[in-house]
Design an enzyme around this catalytic site. Structure first.
Site, mmCIF file in Angstrom:
data_model
loop_
_atom_site.group_PDB
_atom_site.id
_atom_site.type_symbol
_atom_site.label_atom_id
_atom_site.label_comp_id
_atom_site.label_asym_id
_atom_site.label_seq_id
_atom_site.Cartn_x
_atom_site.Cartn_y
_atom_site.Cartn_z
ATOM 1 N N ARG A 10 0.835 -1.216 0.000
ATOM 2 C CA ARG A 10 0.000 0.000 0.000
ATOM 3 C C ARG A 10 0.866 1.261 0.000
ATOM 4 O O ARG A 10 0.448 2.338 -0.437
ATOM 5 C CB ARG A 10 -0.889 0.018 1.255
ATOM 6 N N GLU A 18 6.448 5.575 12.680
ATOM 7 C CA GLU A 18 6.310 6.372 13.889
ATOM 8 C C GLU A 18 7.366 7.486 13.814
ATOM 9 O O GLU A 18 8.533 7.264 14.103
ATOM 10 C CB GLU A 18 6.580 5.528 15.144
ATOM 11 N N GLN A 47 5.143 22.462 20.354
ATOM 12 C CA GLN A 47 4.669 23.137 19.140
ATOM 13 C C GLN A 47 5.187 22.417 17.916
ATOM 14 O O GLN A 47 6.334 21.967 17.913
ATOM 15 C CB GLN A 47 5.172 24.599 19.153
ATOM 16 N N ASP A 48 4.312 22.270 16.902
ATOM 17 C CA ASP A 48 4.713 21.718 15.605
ATOM 18 C C ASP A 48 4.722 22.853 14.594
ATOM 19 O O ASP A 48 3.796 23.668 14.561
ATOM 20 C CB ASP A 48 3.711 20.646 15.139
ATOM 21 N N ASN A 49 5.755 22.905 13.786
ATOM 22 C CA ASN A 49 5.849 23.915 12.720
ATOM 23 C C ASN A 49 5.938 23.230 11.373
ATOM 24 O O ASN A 49 6.430 22.101 11.270
ATOM 25 C CB ASN A 49 7.094 24.796 12.931
ATOM 26 N N ARG A 95 16.691 29.615 5.187
ATOM 27 C CA ARG A 95 16.042 30.135 6.399
ATOM 28 C C ARG A 95 17.006 29.961 7.571
ATOM 29 O O ARG A 95 17.403 28.831 7.878
ATOM 30 C CB ARG A 95 14.739 29.355 6.673
ATOM 31 N N LYS A 135 14.809 21.654 18.871
ATOM 32 C CA LYS A 135 14.044 21.414 17.640
ATOM 33 C C LYS A 135 14.318 20.018 17.107
ATOM 34 O O LYS A 135 15.456 19.554 17.124
ATOM 35 C CB LYS A 135 14.436 22.447 16.572
ATOM 36 N N HIS A 137 19.981 27.433 14.268
ATOM 37 C CA HIS A 137 19.526 26.453 13.280
ATOM 38 C C HIS A 137 19.212 27.157 11.966
ATOM 39 O O HIS A 137 18.641 28.267 11.973
ATOM 40 C CB HIS A 137 18.267 25.746 13.794
ATOM 41 N N LYS A 144 14.672 39.872 6.934
ATOM 42 C CA LYS A 144 15.207 39.703 8.302
ATOM 43 C C LYS A 144 16.542 38.975 8.262
ATOM 44 O O LYS A 144 17.508 39.369 8.922
ATOM 45 C CB LYS A 144 14.199 38.898 9.144
ATOM 46 N N ASP A 145 16.621 37.920 7.472
ATOM 47 C CA ASP A 145 17.857 37.137 7.436
ATOM 48 C C ASP A 145 18.963 37.873 6.689
ATOM 49 O O ASP A 145 20.143 37.742 7.018
ATOM 50 C CB ASP A 145 17.580 35.762 6.825
#
Ligand code: T46
Length: 184
Positions: free
Chosen positions: A24, A29, A47-49, A60, A73, A120, A170-171
């Site tokens: 399939r 996990e 938190q998930d981003n 980034r 992270k 990061h 910004k960067d």
């Protein structure tokens, strides 16, 4: 089951969860708190981003949050590929200013653990790249900081040239490591 790989930068890990394939498709996990805790990674993510980058060459970073909102992270890629970098920005660390990078991709199915105290950043290696990552504290704009990606005192060996890159305003105006608010 889940493979956890160390490298020369203490604290940063590559994590490769198992993928169970069948006719399939596959099941995996992608995060299991107990598996990570049993491997010595005892973190509570809150938190998930999800970031989508349309082009190859979207860079980034280098980002981090200062205490009391510093974040660990756990980064993975569900579509495409990135060159993912972590830099130790703790002044007291014997590896201060040192960086480690790995390719994270949907094909490799690997993940990158970037601890608090590290900056990061990543550059996309393919168009339509989607990065999903968990953090151990909430977003706090007041504590959000950046360091310029091409700081020669860090010397990250990016796989793309400056003319191929797309950065946020910004960067583009981020300070050098020497001028940034960092960790003691
Ligand atoms: C990070 C973040 C951003 N935002 C808002 C703030 C801006 O209006 C918008 C884009 O934010 P930013 O340009 O900071 O997004 P990235 O350049 O992808 O930043 C991220 O990229 C590097 C690789 C990271 O490691 C950080 O998690 C994060 O700084 O999303 C939120 O609402 N919540 C958040 O947690």
């Amino acid at each position: 089951m889940t493979e956890i790989r160390k490298n020369e930068l203490e604290g940063v890990l590559e994590i490769v969860p198992k993928r169970f394939g069948d006719d399939r498709g596959f099941f995996s996990e992608t995060y299991n708190r107990k598996v990570l805790k049993d491997a010595g990674v005892d973190l509570d993510f809150v938190q998930d981003n999800h970031s989508y980058s349309a082009r190859r060459g979207v860079l980034r970073g280098l980002h981090y949050q200062l205490p009391p909102f510093a974040q660990d992270k756990l980064v993975r890629v569900v579509k495409g590929a990135i060159f993912d970098v972590a830099i130790d920005i703790r002044r007291s660390s014997p590896q201060f200013g040192k960086w480690h990078a790995i390719e994270i991709s949907a094909t490799k199915w690997n993940q990158f653990l970037v601890p608090k105290g590290f900056a990061h950043g990543f550059v996309t290696l393919e168009e339509d790249t989607e990065v999903i990552y968990k953090t151990t504290d909430f977003y706090s704009p007041e504590h959000d900081r950046a360091i310029r990606y091409d700081d020669p005192t860090i010397g990250i060996d990016w796989p793309l040239g400056a003319d191929e890159l797309q950065l946020s305003p910004k960067d583009l105006r981020a300070p050098s490591l020497a001028d940034a608010d960092i960790f003691d």
